[in-house]
Design an enzyme around this catalytic site. Structure first.
Site, mmCIF file in Angstrom:
data_model
loop_
_atom_site.group_PDB
_atom_site.id
_atom_site.type_symbol
_atom_site.label_atom_id
_atom_site.label_comp_id
_atom_site.label_asym_id
_atom_site.label_seq_id
_atom_site.Cartn_x
_atom_site.Cartn_y
_atom_site.Cartn_z
ATOM 1 N N HIS A 189 43.951 -45.591 -67.371
ATOM 2 C CA HIS A 189 42.587 -45.895 -67.826
ATOM 3 C C HIS A 189 42.369 -45.233 -69.185
ATOM 4 C CE1 HIS A 189 38.281 -46.284 -67.925
ATOM 5 N NE2 HIS A 189 38.286 -46.953 -66.800
ATOM 6 N N ARG A 223 31.591 -47.777 -72.308
ATOM 7 C CA ARG A 223 32.012 -48.744 -73.331
ATOM 8 C C ARG A 223 31.165 -50.006 -73.266
ATOM 9 N NH1 ARG A 223 37.443 -50.775 -73.237
ATOM 10 N NH2 ARG A 223 37.973 -50.047 -71.142
#
Lengths: 555, 233
Positions: free
Chosen positions: A320, A340
């Site tokens: 990740h 994000r």
């Protein structure tokens, strides 16, 4: 532990470029360009830390060394010392593991009339699901469709996904969300009841359902509560399976459990077995830290491999892109992808964007590795770890003050304990081991190649190809958990079990002996990682001193 | 940087695990300090990221006996800290069928009659490692303000510390669990677009489109993917 002064210097540069970056749009790269950057920088493509399997259904395929060791491990049981006539539990459906997949399967099996036993290594519900923050994909808005969800998932997986599995998942997604809503999950909604949905990387529509940034916790609490309220579902905690039992017809017919506190073994005879043990983060492949919970040690992969199940994309691991790097206590823990999605950008030491913040996980992880290695534009912590910034305060500039506190309360709370104020300061991130993309080969109901065995959730493979999109892991577990629970029960009503046997274990040990590797392999499944500083030298170290974990043989 | 590195490596802290003395380097959590001292954890360790509530820990200091509560994976060790983990605490878990309940105080009192005996001592709030205002949501529960209970208890990791400290033997975390479920099922408005989509899928509306994509050659599929319209934020 606030940031040291030299790191603050870099933060000043990040703040100086913020106004400009707010308007700066970096385009997504094409699917061809993706293949190039991934091949050059992604850990999956590194030569080191891997080797070929010497036996089993995936013989000659290359796997991460840590996983290969588990797959080729020695059994913890000596078949000659186990009395298969002493059955401790006799049930229709045995479920091994109690995360989202296991508990979804348990509920559906019970509803369909099965007597269910759940055996779990830690407490009921302790799993990766409970730590899932981001959310769950389901194409349920008017401008969305399961077909678009299918397309996004295929593209994110580099088109190597098994199409039938992707379709099963995308198609069932809204039903899974509805099922959880009816069980009492508090999804984030607008006042008119419409879902408040986010668009994570690689997704063409807003389709991620969340419960603030406690999504997995909220769902897991509800599933666990429901399981406790149902008749005909029993569960045993701190009692993982260490070997599957077969019958003389070649069907999986139960498992051997071990009480982790007393080392006592119990035998379960089951007409159908659902292995829902999740992934392998705690194997720390390629030396990476991990977001995974304490029990993610590939147990199910090792047990299924030994009864003859093959793996698909067993070598494909998701790193990740936003694992924490600082402070030291948080190394490896997940910074949710929602950051994000809300506009958080990835920034180097000079205050410049590293890539578009909405690139899929493997792509952004590759960009970050390039930035920190080849380009030397990372930020090094006092402990020597390197990372890039994730600009969280930008979110409040984009969406208005208070957004971070409202949408990311868990994250803000965790860092505030170490005097880092994420509303005003960025967080340092680097790729962290998050997920096993592949797993045991299965069909659209999670049935394996071996009769009597199902593998819903992270332990199963093929759905995500070689890269999973955000919001598809928690979806995978509900969809395939439900399918497996239903199908295993239907099968259990028809199957006739033969005589129980552990001949597959005898055969396995013979092969290890023939290859001359018995002493070079650990016992598996690993069960728990060993982070204790001193080696557990009071346990019998039967083979080599090299082995760091899983030293004890149990029968 | 070198100095910071050295400083991190050398400063050792005295701590007490179940009253036994150990020295550990500064910068560890209670959980990693236990492991540093040689404990191989079975109970009292779960997600290692502050979400699961497996590692509830009670601690105080040699110079200050006031009890404090934290998750071992989220709490830094400090000088002269005395720690004891409470990985499990006995509580009653009533059985109910959520589909047959209504979201009312009467129903909650029917399942948890002792809720009415809460006298507001605030021990529960003081014992919460998640800093939840437990006593506040208990009074909201009695008032029937279920949205408030849901909002205030949403960070609950169900570690059981509130129940361990309740002089009335109540289990606030289980009571909040029931109320959050009633809230999610009955009080949040239903999502209409979700129901419509479920119906469309069950009627097979998207099956043909999928079959078409399924038989599309790979190169063309990649092209369709690269060219697909992406909804603006």
């Amino acid at each position: 532990m606030p940031y040291p002064p030299y790191m603050e210097e870099s933060i000043r540069k990040l703040e100086a470029s913020r106004q400009r970056r707010m308007k700066e749009e970096i385009p997504l790269i094409s699917s061809d360009e993706r293949d190039i950057i991934v091949r050059k920088y992604h850990p999956d493509y590194r030569e080191t830390g891997k080797r070929k399997l010497l036996l089993g259904p995936n013989k000659d395929e290359t796997m991460p060394e840590e996983l290969a060791n588990q797959l080729e491990g020695n059994s913890r049981v000596d078949p000659d010392k186990v009395d298969l006539s002493k059955i401790g539990y006799d049930v229709d459906v045995l479920i091994i593991g109690s995360g989202g997949a296991g508990l979804s399967a348990a509920l559906l099996a019970q509803e369909n009339g099965a007597k269910v036993l759940i055996a779990t290594k830690l407490r009921l519900g302790d799993s990766n699901t409970i730590g899932a923050e981001g959310g769950t994909q389901a194409a349920d808005r008017p401008n969305d469709s399961p077909v678009l969800h299918y397309l996004d998932t295929m593209g994110g997986g580099h088109f190597e996904n098994v199409p039938e599995l992707v379709w099963a998942m995308a198609r069932d997604a809204p039903m899974a969300i509805k099922w959880l809503e009816d069980l009492g999950v508090n999804w984030d909604k607008e006042t008119d009841g419409s879902m408040r949905e986010l668009e994570l990387a690689g997704e063409c529509r807003r389709r991620v359902h969340s419960c603030k940034d406690y999504t997995g916790l909220e769902v897991m609490r509800v599933l666990r509560d429901e399981v406790r309220c149902r008749d005909n579902i029993d569960y045993i905690e701190f009692e993982p399976a260490i070997e599957l039992i077969m019958d003389d017809e070649g069907q999986v017919a139960g498992a051997i459990l071990v009480n982790l506190e007393t080392n006592e073994l119990s035998l379960v005879r089951a007409k159908a077995v659902i292995v829902a043990t999740g992934g392998l983060g705690r194997l720390h492949t390629q030396g990476f830290p991990t977001t995974n919970h304490y029990g993610a040690t590939a147990d199910g992969l090792a047990m299924a491999y030994r009864v003859g199940c093959s793996l698909i994309y067993g070598d494909s691991i998701q790193y990740h892109p936003t694992g924490a790097v600082y402070p030291l206590q948080f190394v490896g823990i997940l910074i949710t992808e929602n950051v994000r999605a809300l506009g958080g950008q990835i920034i180097n030491i000079d205050g410049e964007q590293v890539a578009c913040n909405l690139e899929p996980r493997d792509i952004l992880a590759s960009f970050e590795i390039r930035e920190c290695t080849e380009r030397h534009k990372g930020i090094t912590t006092p402990a020597g770890n390197v990372g890039v910034w994730e600009d969280i305060p930008l979110i409040d500039m984009i969406h208005g003050e208070g957004t971070i506190a409202r949408r990311l309360p868990s994250l803000v709370h965790k860092f505030s304990r170490f005097n880092i104020d994420l509303i005003h300061e960025p967080v340092l991130v680097y790729p962290t081991l998050h997920y096993q993309n592949g797993g045991v080969r299965m069909d659209a109901n999670s049935a394996t190649e071996v009769p009597g065995l199902w593998v819903p959730g992270e332990v199963g493979g093929g759905v995500h190809g070689r890269n999973r999109l955000g919001g598809n892991a928690t979806l995978d577990i509900y969809v395939f958990g439900r399918r497996a629970g239903r199908e295993a029960t239907r099968y259990a009503k028809e199957v006739k079990l033969g005589k129980l046997t552990l001949n597959h274990v005898r055969q396995w040990q013979k092969e290890l002996e023939w290859l001359g590797i018995v002493k070079e392999r650990p016992f598996s499944p690993m069960l728990l990682p060993n982070y204790a500083r001193q080696p557990s030298d009071y346990l019998a170290d039967l083979y080599t001193e090299k082995l760091q974990s899983g030293l004890v043989k149990l029968a | 940087m070198a100095e910071a590195e050295v400083a991190e490596k050398v400063r050792m802290l005295d701590i007490y695990i179940m009253e036994k003395h150990y020295q550990v380097p500064e910068g560890l959590t209670i959980q990693t300090a236990l492991e540093y001292c040689g404990y191989r954890l079975i109970r009292g360790c779960g997600c290692r990221g502050g979400s699961c509530g497996a590692c509830a820990t009670v601690y105080n200091f040699t110079h200050d006996p006031t009890l404090r509560y934290g998750l071992a994976c989220q709490t830094a060790v400090e000088l002269d800290m005395c720690v004891v983990q409470i990985p499990c605490f006995p509580t009653a878990k009533p059985i109910y069928d959520i589909k047959k309940l209504r979201p009312t105080v009467d129903q909650v009192l029917g399942i948890y009659p002792d809720l009415a005996t809460c006298f507001g001592c605030n021990n529960c709030t003081q014992s919460c490692p998640q800093d939840i205002e437990v006593m506040d949501f208990m009074s909201a529960a009695l008032r029937g303000d279920f949205p408030a209970v849901t909002a205030e208890s949403f960070e609950c990791v169900m570690c059981g510390m509130c129940a361990a400290r309740c002089p009335q033997g109540l289990s606030p975390y289980n009571i909040a669990m029931l109320i959050r479920r009633l809230h999610g099922r009955y009080l949040l408005p239903k999502s209409k677009h979700l129901e419509e989509k479920v119906k469309e899928i069950e009627e097979g509306k998207y099956d043909a489109e999928y079959e078409k994509l399924r038989s599309t050659p790979m190169e063309e599929l990649r092209h369709i993917y690269d060219e697909r319209w992406i909804e603006p934020k």
